[in-house]
Each structure stands twice: as structure tokens, then as C-alpha cells.
Design a protein around this motif. Structure first.
Motif, short mmCIF file in Angstrom:
data_model
loop_
_atom_site.label_atom_id
_atom_site.label_comp_id
_atom_site.label_asym_id
_atom_site.label_seq_id
_atom_site.Cartn_x
_atom_site.Cartn_y
_atom_site.Cartn_z
N GLN A 135 15.98 -18.40 -42.15
CA GLN A 135 15.99 -18.61 -43.59
C GLN A 135 17.42 -18.58 -44.12
O GLN A 135 17.77 -19.35 -45.04
CB GLN A 135 15.16 -17.54 -44.29
CG GLN A 135 15.00 -17.81 -45.78
CD GLN A 135 14.58 -16.59 -46.56
OE1 GLN A 135 14.91 -15.46 -46.20
NE2 GLN A 135 13.84 -16.82 -47.65
N PHE A 138 18.95 -21.92 -43.15
CA PHE A 138 18.34 -23.06 -43.86
C PHE A 138 17.61 -22.53 -45.11
O PHE A 138 16.37 -22.52 -45.17
CB PHE A 138 17.36 -23.80 -42.94
CG PHE A 138 17.95 -24.17 -41.60
CD1 PHE A 138 18.83 -25.23 -41.48
CD2 PHE A 138 17.63 -23.42 -40.46
CE1 PHE A 138 19.38 -25.57 -40.25
CE2 PHE A 138 18.17 -23.75 -39.23
CZ PHE A 138 19.06 -24.82 -39.12
N PRO A 139 18.35 -22.10 -46.12
CA PRO A 139 17.75 -21.37 -47.25
C PRO A 139 16.81 -22.18 -48.12
O PRO A 139 15.96 -21.61 -48.80
CB PRO A 139 18.97 -20.89 -48.04
CG PRO A 139 20.06 -21.84 -47.66
CD PRO A 139 19.81 -22.22 -46.24
N ASP A 140 16.94 -23.49 -48.12
CA ASP A 140 16.15 -24.31 -49.04
C ASP A 140 14.95 -24.97 -48.38
O ASP A 140 14.28 -25.79 -49.01
CB ASP A 140 17.04 -25.40 -49.66
CG ASP A 140 18.21 -24.80 -50.44
OD1 ASP A 140 17.99 -23.75 -51.08
OD2 ASP A 140 19.31 -25.37 -50.37
N VAL A 141 14.68 -24.62 -47.13
CA VAL A 141 13.59 -25.29 -46.41
C VAL A 141 12.25 -24.66 -46.73
O VAL A 141 11.30 -25.33 -47.16
CB VAL A 141 13.85 -25.28 -44.89
CG1 VAL A 141 12.67 -25.89 -44.13
CG2 VAL A 141 15.14 -26.04 -44.58
N MET A 142 12.11 -23.35 -46.50
CA MET A 142 10.86 -22.66 -46.83
C MET A 142 11.11 -21.16 -46.91
O MET A 142 12.18 -20.67 -46.53
CB MET A 142 9.76 -22.98 -45.81
CG MET A 142 10.10 -22.72 -44.36
SD MET A 142 8.74 -23.29 -43.29
CE MET A 142 9.50 -23.18 -41.67
N ASP A 143 10.11 -20.45 -47.40
CA ASP A 143 10.23 -19.00 -47.59
C ASP A 143 10.26 -18.26 -46.25
O ASP A 143 9.82 -18.78 -45.22
CB ASP A 143 9.07 -18.47 -48.43
CG ASP A 143 9.11 -18.98 -49.86
OD1 ASP A 143 10.21 -19.33 -50.31
OD2 ASP A 143 8.04 -19.03 -50.50
N TRP A 147 8.85 -19.06 -42.25
CA TRP A 147 9.73 -19.07 -41.08
C TRP A 147 9.23 -18.08 -40.03
O TRP A 147 9.22 -18.37 -38.83
CB TRP A 147 11.16 -18.69 -41.48
CG TRP A 147 11.99 -19.80 -42.04
CD1 TRP A 147 12.51 -19.86 -43.30
CD2 TRP A 147 12.39 -21.00 -41.38
NE1 TRP A 147 13.23 -21.03 -43.47
CE2 TRP A 147 13.18 -21.74 -42.29
CE3 TRP A 147 12.18 -21.52 -40.10
CZ2 TRP A 147 13.74 -22.98 -41.97
CZ3 TRP A 147 12.75 -22.76 -39.77
CH2 TRP A 147 13.51 -23.48 -40.70
#
Length: 480
Positions: A135, A138-143, A147
């Protein structure tokens, strides 16, 4: 029959018919060699999780280099535990759970309660720990929760269809990543080597609870149930008789030298980056995310990203290592339980006096014995039954029920039980190994010597103290 002479088995036979990479039956090599190393890398990677790195960072942050000696002793203690587990498997031809069962049914009850509760809570913790660095990368991919679920499912699929050779290779690659990242960070913070060498002297910090903090660092260096799984990975590698004893011991030493490098590197980072700046980080996995932010401020984005990749490798190796190793142990437990029920139903049980199931010496009537069906346990240990329903059932238990905890939080009472059982396992392991390896269950020449007995006893006492503290510190008034 295993060769108990300590030399290679020149007949080319094995206890369970395992085969090596060439497809030929394995025998012990004439001498140990680096080319055989493998199970030790697996146990080192699995045993050192994000929690161990945080604990070492905090020790470095609080005390500088003062407790470096404790980290080194922690590695030596774990060497003795893993060596004892591997020696039991190789010298007796029996699995560790088979040995526990010979001490009485109480061991089976402890084990099954432990792995059921521990696995439920650990599954959520391992998935969360593996999801955190992803996370952050890749902070903007999913919560975070998703993950975490993804890493659990990937671990499930990987181990579900896995062969030991593939599993070991993946673990080795991830250990390489961990090694490069931690050593790079240790060099980057420019450790004070004079202070570091001074930290090898056994001195206690002048702080409150310094003894307990020191014992906690010694006991926490790569110490989990995976120490008990080491013998199963030794067998899965194809090492099945005493001809492999020297190789196993070299493999084990390499494992905990590697562990020591990880731990000492992170202590250097804590001492130089945190202690010198009076920076405190949170306990638990989120402390590593904080460290990533500090590294970014100090050394730039590239170093922070590099660290997060190492953080993921550390967490994910623990996840898939537990998914594989503890599932093997659970499958062994189920096979043993089914054999015991079959023996009771048919009136069979102990073999004739003076005989054992492995051909390794008399049992002297000490406890129950596995019966001639003990080869089922050996097959589990060798990986030949790793697609059996008990193996896969425990994989599912580690993966799906804990997902509920990721989204709803962890039940208070369950966490208390998890803490108590987790604290009790390592004293259980150390003291039962002392029992097994000093009894006639083990061939005379492979029983404990003075050094092994001393190290296992020290380990047992340390873990008992830590267990009592853990139990004492639980909020029992709220539990009831």
C-alpha cells in the motif's frame, strides 16, 4: 533404515524413498558442502518477520549498540533449537510431532489448540504485514485490507500447488532481496564500528526492566513455530538419514548467520538513524512504515522505496513459510491422530518390546510409539503428501477465516489467548527437545551433549521467563 553411524549411507537407500534433483535415491554426502544449503534459508526467512525487525530497530533506538551482544546470543540460541529439531528427524527417522506424541497425549492437545487459535490470528497479522509495504508503494491502487487479502490469496495458491524445490527457490530469491536491502541500509547510515564492537560486551542498559527487554530481544530473534518446522523442511529437501547430519548443521549455521546479519543491520539503523536523533517509532509493522518516511527525508525517495521492497520480502517470506511449514506439521498431526484411532479400533498399538518403528533403537516403553504406520508422518515431512486434505485444510484456515479479522478487528479475548499460547510454544519446544534428545527415543550417539543441553536449557529458561511475563501482563480482569 537410517544409518546411525554418522557416516554416509553407501547403499543409496533412504528412509522414505525421497529422490533428489537427479531422480536417484538420496544418501548422505561424504562431506558438507555449500551447494546443499536450502532448508536453513527457508527457516531464516520465515522466522525473521517484520515484527523482529521492528523490535530490533526499537532496541537500537532506545539503547544504541548496547544490546548488540543480546542479538548475537539470540541467534546462537535459535541455532541450537533448529539443530536439535533437525537432529531428531535425521537420527530417528521420525517427525517432531511423532516425538511429541510419544511424551503423552497432552502434547497433542496443546499443539492442536495452539495451531488453531494461533493460525487464525497469525493469518490476519501476516496478511496485514505483507499488505502494508504494498500500500505504501502503490497508495492509490486500493486499501490496505484488500492488499492484505491479495497477499494471502497469492500465498495460498503458491503453496497449494507448490513443490518444495520451487518453494525453496522463491524463498532464496526473497532472502537475497532482504539481505541486500538490510545490509545497504546498515552501510548507508554509517555505523560507528567502535561503539558496535563495544556492544558485543554483555552489558545491561541502565533502564527500568532492562533485563526483561534484553531477554525479549534474545528470545525474539527469528523465534517462531517455524523453528519446529525446520526438521520437516530438512526431510522435504531429501535429507532423511544421519549421513546428512553434517550438511544439516552447516545449513542451520548459515541460516542463523544470515538471520544475525539481518538483525544486526537493523540494530545499526536503529542506533544511528533513530537513537542519535532521539526519534521514536511505533511498535508493530507500522513502525517500519514510519522508518520508510524517515529514510525518505534523510536519503531520498529511492532509498525509501528500496526499503519498502525489502519490507515486503521480509513479510511475504514469513507468510508463505508459515503457510507451508505449519501446514505440513498440521498434516502430520492429523495422520498421527488417524493412526492412533485405527490402532485403538483394532487393538494394535505399541510394537513388540525392543522394537521401534524406525529401527533406531529401543523405546524402553517410554510413552506411546507411532506404530508401523509412522511412515505416513515421514511422507508428510518429505512433502510427498503436501496435497493431502489436512495440508490444504490448514492452508484454507490460515487464509480465509482471518480475512474477517482484517475488516472487523481482532476479538479482545482471542488476542489474549493468542498471546499466551504464542508465549508458551517456544518453552514447550525447547524443553520437549531436551526431553526427547536425552531419552532412549534417540539413538545414543545422537543424544544431547553438554553444549546442546546447556543451550537448550538456557533457551527454555529464557522462554519460560518471557512466557510468565506475557501471561502476567495480560488484562485478565477485562478478559473475565
Amino acid at each position: 533404515m537410517a544409518d546411525t553411524s554418522g557416516n554416509a549411507d553407501t547403499t543409496g537407500s533412504t528412509a522414505t524413498g525421497n529422490t533428489g534433483e537427479t531422480g536417484k535415491a538420496l544418501s548422505g554426502p561424504r562431506k558438507s558442502s555449500w551447494k546443499y544449503i536450502g532448508p536453513g534459508i527457508v527457516v531464516a526467512a520465515t522466522g525473521v518477520g517484520a515484527g523482529d525487525l521492528v523490535a530490533t530497530l526499537i532496541a537500537g533506538s532506545n539503547f544504541g549498540y548496547t544490546l548488540l551482544w543480546a542479538a548475537v546470543i539470540g541467534c546462537l540460541v535459535k541455532i541450537s533449537l533448529a539443530e536439535a529439531a533437525g537432529r531428531w528427524h535425521l537420527s530417528t527417522g521420525r517427525t517432531l510431532f511423532d516425538g511429541w506424541a510419544s511424551l503423552g497425549r497432552w502434547t497433542s492437545w496443546f499443539f492442536v489448540v495452539y495451531v488453531v487459535i494461533w493460525g487464525f490470528v497469525y493469518g490476519a497479522a501476516a496478511m496485514s504485514s505483507s499488505g502494508l509495504p504494498l500500500q505504501a508503494l502503490f497508495p492509490d491502487v486500493m486499501d490496505l485490507e484488500w492488499w492484505a487479502v491479495l497477499t494471502g490469496l497469492v500465498g495460498l495458491v503458491f503453496v497449494w500447488f507448490n513443490k518444495y524445490e520451487v518453494f525453496e527457490k522463491v524463498m532464496t530469491v526473497l532472502v537475497g532481496v532482504m539481505f541486500v536491502v538490510t545490509v545497504y541500509l546498515a552501510i548507508r547510515v554509517t555505523p560507528n564500528l567502535g561503539d558496535a564492537f563495544a556492544g558485543l560486551l554483555p552489558v545491561l542498559p541502565d533502564e527500568k526492566d532492562s533485563i526483561l527487554n534484553t531477554l525479549g530481544l534474545i528470545g525474539g530473534v527469528g523465534g517462531t513455530i517455524t523453528l519446529a518446522a525446520y526438521g520437516y523442511w530438512v526431510n522435504a529437501k531429501g535429507w532423511t538419514n544421519t549421513g546428512w547430519m553434517k550438511v544439516m548443521r552447516l545449513d542451520n549455521r548459515v541460516a542463523y548467520i544470515t538471520t544475525g546479519i539481518f538483525v544486526i543491520s537493523m540494530l545499526f539503523v536503529g542506533a544511528e538513524l533513530l537513537h542519535s536523533s532521539n526519534v521514536a517509532i511505533a511498535s508493530g509493522d507500522k513502525g517500519l512504515i514510519q522508518l520508510g518516511d524517515i529514510l525518505e527525508d534523510e536519503y531520498g525517495t529511492a532509498t525509501a522505496k528500496f526499503f519498502l521492497i525489502g519490507f515486503f520480502a521480509t513479510s511475504f517470506t514469513s507468510l508463505i513459510g508459515v503457510w507451508h511449514g505449519v501446514s505440513l506439521m498440521f498434516a502430520d498431526f492429523v495422520e498421527r491422530y488417524r493412526k492412533d484411532r485405527a490402532d485403538r479400533a483394532t487393538g494394535e498399538g505399541k510394537p513388540p518390546a525392543g522394537k521401534t518403528t524406525s529401527g533406531e533403537g529401543p523405546t524402553s516403553g517410554e510413552g506411546s510409539t507411532p506404530g508401523e504406520g509412522s511412515t505416513s508422518g515421514e511422507e508428510v515431512a518429505s512433502g510427498a503428501r503436501e496435497r493431502s486434505w489436512p495440508f490444504r485444510a490448514y492452508l484454507l484456515w490460515l487464509t480465509f477465516p482471518p480475512i474477517v479479522l482484517l475488516f472487523q478487528g481482532e476479538p479482545f479475548r482471542l488476542i489474549i489467548l493468542y498471546g499466551v499460547l504464542g508465549a508458551a510454544f517456544l518453552p514447550f519446544l525447547a524443553l520437549t527437545l531436551v526431553w526427547l534428545l536425552n531419552s532412549s527415543r534417540t539413538p545414543a550417539e545422537w543424544r544431547n551433549g553438554i553444549l546442546s543441553n546447556s543451550m537448550l536449557t538456557i533457551a527454555g529458561l529464557i522462554f519460560v521467563i518471557l512466557c510468565v511475563k506475557q501471561i502476567w501482563d495480560q488484562p485478565w480482569s477485562e478478559f473475565f
